[in-house]
Motif scaffolding. Structure first.
Motif, PDB file in Angstrom:
ATOM      1  N   MET A   1       1.007   8.597 -19.657  1.00 50.99           N
ATOM      2  CA  MET A   1       2.239   8.539 -18.823  1.00 50.99           C
ATOM      3  C   MET A   1       2.410   8.717 -17.380  1.00 50.99           C
ATOM      4  N   LYS A   2       1.382   9.664 -16.859  1.00 50.07           N
ATOM      5  CA  LYS A   2       1.227   9.831 -15.479  1.00 50.07           C
ATOM      6  C   LYS A   2       0.688   8.381 -14.759  1.00 50.07           C
ATOM      7  N   ALA A   3      -0.056   7.696 -15.509  1.00 51.20           N
ATOM      8  CA  ALA A   3      -0.466   6.384 -14.918  1.00 51.20           C
ATOM      9  C   ALA A   3       0.813   5.412 -14.976  1.00 51.20           C
ATOM     10  N   GLU A   4       1.361   5.484 -15.897  1.00 52.23           N
ATOM     11  CA  GLU A   4       2.633   4.500 -16.317  1.00 52.23           C
ATOM     12  C   GLU A   4       3.709   4.696 -15.064  1.00 52.23           C
ATOM     13  N   ILE A   5       3.897   5.922 -14.833  1.00 56.46           N
ATOM     14  CA  ILE A   5       4.843   6.466 -13.887  1.00 56.46           C
ATOM     15  C   ILE A   5       4.125   6.069 -12.363  1.00 56.46           C
ATOM     16  N   ARG A   6       3.191   6.008 -12.424  1.00 55.12           N
ATOM     17  CA  ARG A   6       2.283   5.587 -10.949  1.00 55.12           C
ATOM     18  C   ARG A   6       2.634   4.107 -10.715  1.00 55.12           C
ATOM     19  N   ARG A   7       2.512   3.287 -11.850  1.00 50.52           N
ATOM     20  CA  ARG A   7       2.779   1.798 -11.802  1.00 50.52           C
ATOM     21  C   ARG A   7       4.153   1.577 -11.466  1.00 50.52           C
ATOM     22  N   TYR A   8       5.145   2.160 -12.048  1.00 52.49           N
ATOM     23  CA  TYR A   8       6.257   2.000 -11.476  1.00 52.49           C
ATOM     24  C   TYR A   8       6.733   2.316  -9.969  1.00 52.49           C
ATOM     25  N   GLU A   9       6.029   3.553  -9.661  1.00 53.09           N
ATOM     26  CA  GLU A   9       6.330   3.865  -8.231  1.00 53.09           C
ATOM     27  C   GLU A   9       5.555   2.720  -7.267  1.00 53.09           C
ATOM     28  N   ASP A  10       4.443   2.138  -7.836  1.00 52.01           N
ATOM     29  CA  ASP A  10       3.745   1.202  -6.902  1.00 52.01           C
ATOM     30  C   ASP A  10       4.435  -0.213  -7.094  1.00 52.01           C
TER      31      ASP A  10
ATOM     32  N   TYR B   1       7.953  -0.738  -7.493  1.00 49.43           N
ATOM     33  CA  TYR B   1       9.074  -0.816  -6.852  1.00 49.43           C
ATOM     34  C   TYR B   1       8.867  -0.255  -5.363  1.00 49.43           C
ATOM     35  N   ASP B   2       7.950   0.378  -4.964  1.00 50.87           N
ATOM     36  CA  ASP B   2       7.614   1.200  -3.698  1.00 50.87           C
ATOM     37  C   ASP B   2       8.885   2.184  -3.610  1.00 50.87           C
ATOM     38  N   VAL B   3       8.815   3.214  -4.503  1.00 51.71           N
ATOM     39  CA  VAL B   3       9.872   3.969  -4.664  1.00 51.71           C
ATOM     40  C   VAL B   3       9.195   5.248  -5.379  1.00 51.71           C
ATOM     41  N   VAL B   4       9.669   6.772  -5.295  1.00 55.77           N
ATOM     42  CA  VAL B   4       9.132   7.687  -5.850  1.00 55.77           C
ATOM     43  C   VAL B   4       9.859   8.249  -6.966  1.00 55.77           C
ATOM     44  N   SER B   5      11.042   7.571  -7.317  1.00 60.48           N
ATOM     45  CA  SER B   5      11.788   8.075  -8.555  1.00 60.48           C
ATOM     46  C   SER B   5      12.574   7.093  -9.057  1.00 60.48           C
ATOM     47  N   PRO B   6      13.125   6.879 -10.229  1.00 62.44           N
ATOM     48  CA  PRO B   6      13.883   6.046 -11.001  1.00 62.44           C
ATOM     49  C   PRO B   6      15.500   6.138 -10.238  1.00 62.44           C
ATOM     50  N   GLU B   7      15.603   7.274  -9.486  1.00 62.60           N
ATOM     51  CA  GLU B   7      17.098   7.637  -8.848  1.00 62.60           C
ATOM     52  C   GLU B   7      16.932   6.834  -7.647  1.00 62.60           C
ATOM     53  N   GLU B   8      15.830   6.697  -6.891  1.00 64.06           N
ATOM     54  CA  GLU B   8      15.435   6.032  -5.963  1.00 64.06           C
ATOM     55  C   GLU B   8      15.800   4.254  -5.955  1.00 64.06           C
ATOM     56  N   LEU B   9      15.020   4.111  -7.403  1.00 65.40           N
ATOM     57  CA  LEU B   9      14.926   2.882  -7.548  1.00 65.40           C
ATOM     58  C   LEU B   9      16.548   2.191  -8.024  1.00 65.40           C
ATOM     59  N   ALA B  10      17.237   3.110  -8.655  1.00 61.23           N
ATOM     60  CA  ALA B  10      18.624   2.834  -8.877  1.00 61.23           C
ATOM     61  C   ALA B  10      19.598   2.219  -7.890  1.00 61.23           C
ATOM     62  N   GLN B  11      19.164   3.044  -6.475  1.00 62.42           N
ATOM     63  CA  GLN B  11      19.657   2.864  -5.408  1.00 62.42           C
ATOM     64  C   GLN B  11      19.640   1.407  -4.822  1.00 62.42           C
ATOM     65  N   GLN B  12      18.414   0.799  -5.030  1.00 63.18           N
ATOM     66  CA  GLN B  12      17.905  -0.227  -4.529  1.00 63.18           C
ATOM     67  C   GLN B  12      18.096  -1.578  -5.387  1.00 63.18           C
TER      68      GLN B  12
END
Length: 170
Positions: free
Chosen positions: A108-117, A119-130
């Motif tokens: 799960m940590k690896a999956e979260i890192r893949r999302y961060e990489d 979308y170049d964001v650190v959270s789903p909330e930051e992604l939602a804004q973009q």
């Protein structure tokens, strides 16, 4: 066609009422309630009288299954989120070995890192804004990211609970 669906819905309600007790129906409704509902709303959904719903809701509060909040003068009832969380943690501890839990946490940590990489964001909330409204894949990833983050938190809590239980037993 609407009449057919209305008849089916009424039959399902009638069967549910015949096959369960008033307490079981109130319990089911409260179990599904994330946001508080009044005894009248629960009574309507559980097919019981308002006094019956209130009596059973109070019993569920006394056992810790439900909790209350006030909305002006109205008492609202909902499932106890802490109890649900502890139930999920206990279930995870019983069904998954410590090594499986550790492996899942790493995945799960690896999956979260893949999302961060990705979308170049650190959270789903930051992604939602973009994200733009029509970016279906991005919104799907955002939902999956949030779910993974929730599952990770529960898995880590189960691991911590397991460790604390072990330490108290020593």
């Amino acid at each position: 066609m609407t009449d057919t669906w209305d008849n089916v819905n009424e039959q399902v309600k009638a069967d549910w009422k015949d096959d369960t007790t008033p307490f079981e129906r109130v319990y089911e409704i409260v179990e599904q309630t994330h946001d508080g509902q009044s005894a009248a709303e629960i009574a309507d959904r559980a097919l019981v009288s308002e006094p019956t719903a209130r009596r059973h809701c109070k019993a569920l509060v006394n056992t810790g299954f439900a909790e209350t909040e006030l909305d002006g003068q109205t008492t609202l009832y909902k499932r106890n989120s802490d109890r649900i969380l502890m139930s999920r943690i206990r279930e995870l501890r019983e069904e998954v070995s410590r090594s499986e839990l550790l492996d899942s946490i790493q995945e799960m940590k690896a999956e979260i890192r893949r999302y961060e990489d990705r979308y170049d964001v650190v959270s789903p909330e930051e992604l939602a804004q973009q994200l733009e409204a029509d970016e279906t894949e991005g919104w799907d990833d955002l939902t999956a990211w949030r779910t993974t983050r929730q599952n990770l938190a529960v898995a880590q809590a189960a691991l911590a609970y397991d460790e604390a239980s072990y330490q108290l037993a020593v």
